[in-house]
Write an enzyme that holds these catalytic residues in place. Structure first.
Site, PDB file in Angstrom:
ATOM      1  N   ASN A 439       0.839  -1.198   0.000  1.00 54.11           N
ATOM      2  CA  ASN A 439       0.000   0.000   0.000  1.00 54.11           C
ATOM      3  C   ASN A 439       0.874   1.248   0.000  1.00 54.11           C
ATOM      4  O   ASN A 439       1.683   1.448   0.921  1.00 54.11           O
ATOM      5  CB  ASN A 439      -0.910   0.040   1.228  1.00 54.11           C
ATOM      6  CG  ASN A 439      -1.709   1.341   1.297  1.00 54.11           C
ATOM      7  OD1 ASN A 439      -2.654   1.525   0.538  1.00 54.11           O
ATOM      8  ND2 ASN A 439      -1.322   2.243   2.185  1.00 54.11           N
ATOM      9  N   GLU A 440       0.708   2.044  -1.034  1.00 51.04           N
ATOM     10  CA  GLU A 440       1.396   3.330  -1.147  1.00 51.04           C
ATOM     11  C   GLU A 440       2.895   3.211  -0.881  1.00 51.04           C
ATOM     12  O   GLU A 440       3.503   4.069  -0.235  1.00 51.04           O
ATOM     13  CB  GLU A 440       0.760   4.370  -0.211  1.00 51.04           C
ATOM     14  CG  GLU A 440      -0.661   4.727  -0.609  1.00 51.04           C
ATOM     15  CD  GLU A 440      -1.235   5.899   0.165  1.00 51.04           C
ATOM     16  OE1 GLU A 440      -0.609   6.331   1.154  1.00 51.04           O
ATOM     17  OE2 GLU A 440      -2.314   6.392  -0.209  1.00 51.04           O
ATOM     18  N   ASN A 506      -4.905   4.837  -5.182  1.00 53.13           N
ATOM     19  CA  ASN A 506      -5.350   5.726  -4.116  1.00 53.13           C
ATOM     20  C   ASN A 506      -5.248   7.145  -4.653  1.00 53.13           C
ATOM     21  O   ASN A 506      -4.148   7.672  -4.795  1.00 53.13           O
ATOM     22  CB  ASN A 506      -4.467   5.583  -2.877  1.00 53.13           C
ATOM     23  CG  ASN A 506      -4.522   4.201  -2.261  1.00 53.13           C
ATOM     24  OD1 ASN A 506      -5.293   3.341  -2.681  1.00 53.13           O
ATOM     25  ND2 ASN A 506      -3.707   3.974  -1.243  1.00 53.13           N
ATOM     26  N   TYR A 512      -6.589  16.379  -1.453  1.00 52.85           N
ATOM     27  CA  TYR A 512      -5.191  16.780  -1.310  1.00 52.85           C
ATOM     28  C   TYR A 512      -4.697  17.595  -2.508  1.00 52.85           C
ATOM     29  O   TYR A 512      -3.705  18.319  -2.396  1.00 52.85           O
ATOM     30  CB  TYR A 512      -4.295  15.555  -1.143  1.00 52.85           C
ATOM     31  CG  TYR A 512      -4.547  14.788   0.137  1.00 52.85           C
ATOM     32  CD1 TYR A 512      -4.520  15.425   1.365  1.00 52.85           C
ATOM     33  CD2 TYR A 512      -4.810  13.425   0.107  1.00 52.85           C
ATOM     34  CE1 TYR A 512      -4.746  14.722   2.540  1.00 52.85           C
ATOM     35  CE2 TYR A 512      -5.036  12.718   1.271  1.00 52.85           C
ATOM     36  CZ  TYR A 512      -5.008  13.375   2.494  1.00 52.85           C
ATOM     37  OH  TYR A 512      -5.238  12.679   3.654  1.00 52.85           O
ATOM     38  N   TRP A 593     -12.386   5.653   1.292  1.00 54.16           N
ATOM     39  CA  TRP A 593     -11.523   5.791   2.451  1.00 54.16           C
ATOM     40  C   TRP A 593     -12.162   6.836   3.365  1.00 54.16           C
ATOM     41  O   TRP A 593     -12.118   7.991   3.082  1.00 54.16           O
ATOM     42  CB  TRP A 593     -10.119   6.220   2.033  1.00 54.16           C
ATOM     43  CG  TRP A 593      -9.144   6.148   3.170  1.00 54.16           C
ATOM     44  CD1 TRP A 593      -8.689   7.186   3.938  1.00 54.16           C
ATOM     45  CD2 TRP A 593      -8.519   4.967   3.672  1.00 54.16           C
ATOM     46  NE1 TRP A 593      -7.827   6.735   4.896  1.00 54.16           N
ATOM     47  CE2 TRP A 593      -7.708   5.364   4.748  1.00 54.16           C
ATOM     48  CE3 TRP A 593      -8.587   3.615   3.325  1.00 54.16           C
ATOM     49  CZ2 TRP A 593      -6.950   4.461   5.480  1.00 54.16           C
ATOM     50  CZ3 TRP A 593      -7.831   2.717   4.044  1.00 54.16           C
ATOM     51  CH2 TRP A 593      -7.022   3.138   5.109  1.00 54.16           C
ATOM     52  N   LYS A 614     -11.935  11.061   7.717  1.00 54.78           N
ATOM     53  CA  LYS A 614     -12.545  10.756   6.415  1.00 54.78           C
ATOM     54  C   LYS A 614     -13.657   9.710   6.505  1.00 54.78           C
ATOM     55  O   LYS A 614     -14.243   9.335   5.481  1.00 54.78           O
ATOM     56  CB  LYS A 614     -11.483  10.263   5.432  1.00 54.78           C
ATOM     57  CG  LYS A 614     -10.456  11.313   5.037  1.00 54.78           C
ATOM     58  CD  LYS A 614      -9.526  10.800   3.960  1.00 54.78           C
ATOM     59  CE  LYS A 614      -8.408  11.776   3.675  1.00 54.78           C
ATOM     60  NZ  LYS A 614      -7.432  11.836   4.775  1.00 54.78           N
TER      61      LYS A 614
END
Length: 879
Positions: A439-440, A506, A512, A593, A614
């Site tokens: 993940n990321e 994502n 953002y 998310w 969130k």
């Protein structure tokens, strides 16, 4: 003296006789699982000697399991003194009086999870260690166990923050926007087993592994692989394995006996069974489950028995057409979920897991992403039972190293072990559709000052291991930053797409960076440059506060790591984002998310501290945000009608927009008993623009009809007196009060660009001093402004008014004077205004006022050229 010695010898003889009786009391029976939830004592901080049996822990607090010493998160702006974000070592001790047991019994301590390192001692002897906060592990304690006597169990848990040189430097995750809770947060059990048993030492797995080798409407073939452990000295004779498949009603529909020749050590048998007219596991529509039970017998004596769920299903994922379950197209729409709850941290009960899954099902989701790690057994069992198609994941998050390298061999080994544990422990669950191996892991490039971490090698290594462990499921990962580094001058990320079978993105356009409308075009781009690669959106979302509100979610820039986070902005963001996602059938899934606000000690945002806000639902599960109802209207097959903005009771303006979410075609609004008409609900959003509130109390009722059933909802709002005028905080996403003076957020505008003076950075590190506009009686007004050529159409009554425009020069380096004009209903009100000249320099507050006489309702203010407006105030003048 002799008499005393005789008494001691007699007591010893009696004790020995009791122990002998305990060791030979009856034949070895099937395994017994005894929960060890009570009687523990705990201390945070290292405690020399705590592993020894004689250690005095009487002054330690008593705790029950599950337990974590961490408690974080509040709907407040400051951390509560009762919060506990300590990271480091915590000790647990238990004095356990063991019952009698048959001779030859094997004893295992079963830990459902420990955050995040564990070392275990029994009666002063170290019996096992485990590295990783999320998976089950077991310790064979037979050699150290005192049957029929007291046993002292000690556990050293360690959730130290990963850093070079720390105890967790080679344990994934190395980072992440979530908090690693310490402790025995999922509970402990004592397993007693016969010498010949189904293997307990296979990476925490059940020892029984299922594979559907053929599936048609007429017949299914299932291969049952069973690992047999013989911890005796001799080969097991006369032992057989009985393998049974029972349907959902408990009726045995297939069975087979298989004799064993289990030599000492570990061996495997594979048993094939056929099921006629199989009933498929079909997601939310029909989550049908069989149950496979393997029983080891010697004659009539049961040695061991293990049951596992069996769901017969076929999943296929196409790069252009999406996901197919049992041959039927099934677009996946759902949520991600972290395993914490306000006030409990990670120490969740079964009831907590049940509540979470019921809320997700109420939403109408058909998939859940288990982020960013292995969740509790209860959670994956619930996914099976509810028919949720699941993304299961290991915590390879952010990076493989702290520098620019590919990670240490020890970290690679730990990641491999955590993946092996996940596959072993989750592999039988039909809900699990894919293994996520990262993940990321490219996010390090966003913040790298030197060479960014290189994570692709470990991702590829884990991808290969996942296929080796389970060839039947595809692999995936979640990408944050391919071609999308929003930080100016940020490093270029490694190309990761194509490393795994699937790819998730994502992306947070509109939060953002960017605007929500860019999400769809960006996904189209990735679909075009990665033909043949099935894509999903693994994260998208926006923060939402219960106590912060906006009169127009398009009225100002959002401060994603700061305050405010209006609930209305979150709702608008999801309305716009879902429109982009729903229009792209090549996406096999999209996960919001997040389902719940969750703990992150890196966050101070919205109305919270130590929470990522969130979620669609509050961290305590007591309140649903408006965005929850938006998705329920999209996804649920139950009737939905929900008026938004109920928590925004005291309205700043006398004219508002009323919105409702409905899965009916049309809805009707009444305000204070007056019918305001019926509107269509395109995209399941019903809108009544420019609704005039009465001064004081207002009661709104919305109704709709769906399938012959009448739906209704209501809200109560307090309207301001329209005779008092208007106050607009220009460029602001949320309004604010200053004593008796109330400013609403920016609305009624057309054109211009909203600006933000101070943007909050991510994390809790030192932050630069905020910029301040000098001479401002209310500095909050100057945190935002609207700039450019734009207009305001203000809903004012006829009468005499005084208009005050507050401004400043934000650019100290501006060479040319900022000279703009203001027109009121077409007439020149201010011909030349330069805020720097009026205030005596840049970053100083300035204002200009002028009277307006309105013969009828409405005032249009037009600002020319490069106007900067921080606030507009309209107050009544005496006739």
């Amino acid at each position: 003296m002799a008499r005393a010695k005789a008494k001691v010898m007699a007591a010893l003889n009696l004790a020995g006789a009791a122990l002998a009786a305990a060791l030979v009391a009856g034949p070895a029976l099937a395994r017994d699982v005894a929960p060890l939830g009570e009687g523990w004592r705990f201390q945070f901080g290292d405690a020399p000697g705590a592993a020894t049996p004689a250690f005095d822990d009487s002054h330690w607090p008593a705790v029950s399991l599950p337990h974590s010493w961490n408690r974080l998160g509040a709907y407040a702006e400051k951390r509560d003194p009762a919060s506990d974000n300590r990271q480091g070592v915590g000790w647990y001790r238990l004095d356990y009086a063991a019952p009698a047991a048959p001779k030859g019994t094997r004893f295992w301590l079963d830990f459902a999870a420990v955050g995040s390192l564990a070392e275990v001692w029994v009666n002063g002897v170290s019996v096992c260690t485990h590295k990783g906060a999320f998976s089950r592990f077991r310790c064979d304690v037979t050699a150290q166990w005192h049957v029929g006597a007291h046993n002292r169990i000690a556990v050293r848990a360690d959730n130290s923050r990963p850093a070079p040189g720390s105890s967790t430097q080679d344990v994934i995750p190395l980072g992440g926007d979530f908090f690693i809770h310490g402790g025995l947060y999922r509970g402990v059990s004592l397993i007693s087993a016969a010498p010949v048993h189904i293997d307990l030492a296979d990476h925490g797995g059940p020892g029984v592994y299922l594979a559907t080798t053929r599936l048609t409407d007429q017949e299914a073939e299932v291969a049952v692989r069973t690992r047999i452990a013989n911890q005796g000295k001799d080969a097991a004779r006369g032992v057989e394995a009985l393998v049974e498949v029972a349907d959902a009603a408990g009726q045995v529909v297939a069975t087979r006996r298989q004799p064993l020749a289990a030599a000492p050590g570990t061996s495997e048998i594979t048993t094939s069974l056929a099921l006629a007219s199989p009933h498929r596991w079909n997601g939310r529509a029909d989550p049908y489950l069989y149950r496979v039970t393997v029983t080891l017998r010697r004659g009539s004596q049961v040695l061991d028995s293990v049951s596992q769920p069996l769901g017969l299903r076929d999943i296929r994922i196409d790069a252009d057409r999406g996901l197919f379950l049992n041959g039927q197209h099934l677009p996946l729409h759902g949520v991600s979920r972290h395993q914490d709850k306000l006030g409990k941290g990670w120490a969740l009960s079964d009831a907590d897991h049940d509540e979470d899954m019921a809320l997700i099902a109420e939403l109408g989701a058909n998939t859940v992403r288990m982020a960013h790690y292995q969740h509790a057994d209860r959670w994956v069992e619930l996914a099976d039972r509810y028919g949720m198609v699941a993304w299961a994941e290991i915590p390879f998050v952010n990076a493989a190293s702290f520098g620019g390298d590919e990670g240490t061999p020890a970290l690679h080994a730990n990641a491999r072990e955590q993946l092996t544990e996940l596959v072993r422990q989750y592999g039988n669950h039909p809900s699990v559709a894919m293994w996520s191996v990262g993940n990321e892991i490219d996010i390090g490039a966003l913040f790298a000052r030197g060479a960014p971490p290189r994570s692709r090698a470990l991702l590829a290594e884990l991808n290969g291991l996942a296929h080796q462990l389970d060839p039947s499921r595809p692999t995936t990962f979640a990408d944050c930053c391919e071609e999308d580094n929003p930080i100016p001058g940020g490093a270029k990320t490694e190309l990761l797409a194509g490393t795994t079978d699937l790819a998730g993105y994502n992306r947070y356009f509109g939060w953002y960076y960017g605007v929500p409308a860019q999400l769809g075009t960006r996904l189209d781009h990735f679909h075009a440059i990665h033909p043949g690669l099935p894509l999903s959106v693994s994260e998208y979302g926006a923060g939402g506060a219960f106590s912060q509100h906006s009169d127009n979610p398009e009225g100002g820039p959002v401060n994603p790591f700061g305050r405010p986070h209006p609930e209305e902005y979150q709702s608008w963001y999801h309305e716009q984002s879902w429109k982009e996602l729903a229009a792209r059938p090549y996406l096999h899934a999209a996960w919001i998310w997040n389902m719940f606000d969750f703990v992150s000690d890196l966050r101070e945002e919205g109305e919270t501290v130590d929470l990522n806000d969130k979620g669609l639902v509050s961290a305590d599960r007591k309140e649903k945000k408006d965005a929850f109802w938006f998705y329920k209207a999209q996804w649920s097959d139950q009737g939905v009608l929900h008026l938004t903005g109920k928590r925004y009771r005291d309205r700043a303006y006398p004219v508002i927009e009323v919105r409702a979410y409905a899965n009916a075609d049309r809805a009707r609004l009444a305000l204070n008993g007056a019918d305001l008409g019926e509107v269509a609900c395109p995209g399941r959003v019903c809108v009544w623009p420019r609704v005039a509130l009465a001064a004081g109390a207002n009661h709104a009722v919305v109704t709709a009809s769906r399938g012959g059933v009448t739906l209704s909802d209501s809200a109560d709002w307090t309207g301001p007196d329209p005779r008092a005028g208007l106050r607009i905080d220009s460029g602001a996403l949320s309004g604010h009060g200053n004593g008796a003076v109330r400013f609403g957020s920016d609305t009624f505008f057309s054109g211009g660009k909203a600006r933000l003076l101070n943007i909050t950075g991510f994390g809790r590190g030192p932050r630069p001093a905020p910029k301040v506009v000098a001479g401002a009686a209310d500095p909050t007004l100057f945190e935002t402004w609207r700039e450019g050529a734009f207009a305001y159409d203000l809903p004012l009554q006829a009468g005499n008014w005084r208009v005050t425009v507050r401004s400043f020069e934000p650019d100290a380096a501006r060479a040319q004077p900022r000279d703009f004009a203001i027109h009121a209903n077409g007439a020149m009100a201010v011909e030349h205004f330069d805020p720097a000249r009026a205030a005596g320099g840049a970053m100083r507050a300035a204002s200009v006022s002028f009277p307006v006489r309105l013969a009828g309702a409405g005032l249009r203010l037009e600002f020319t050229d490069a106007a900067v407006v921080a606030a507009v105030e309209v107050e009544p003048l005496a006739p």
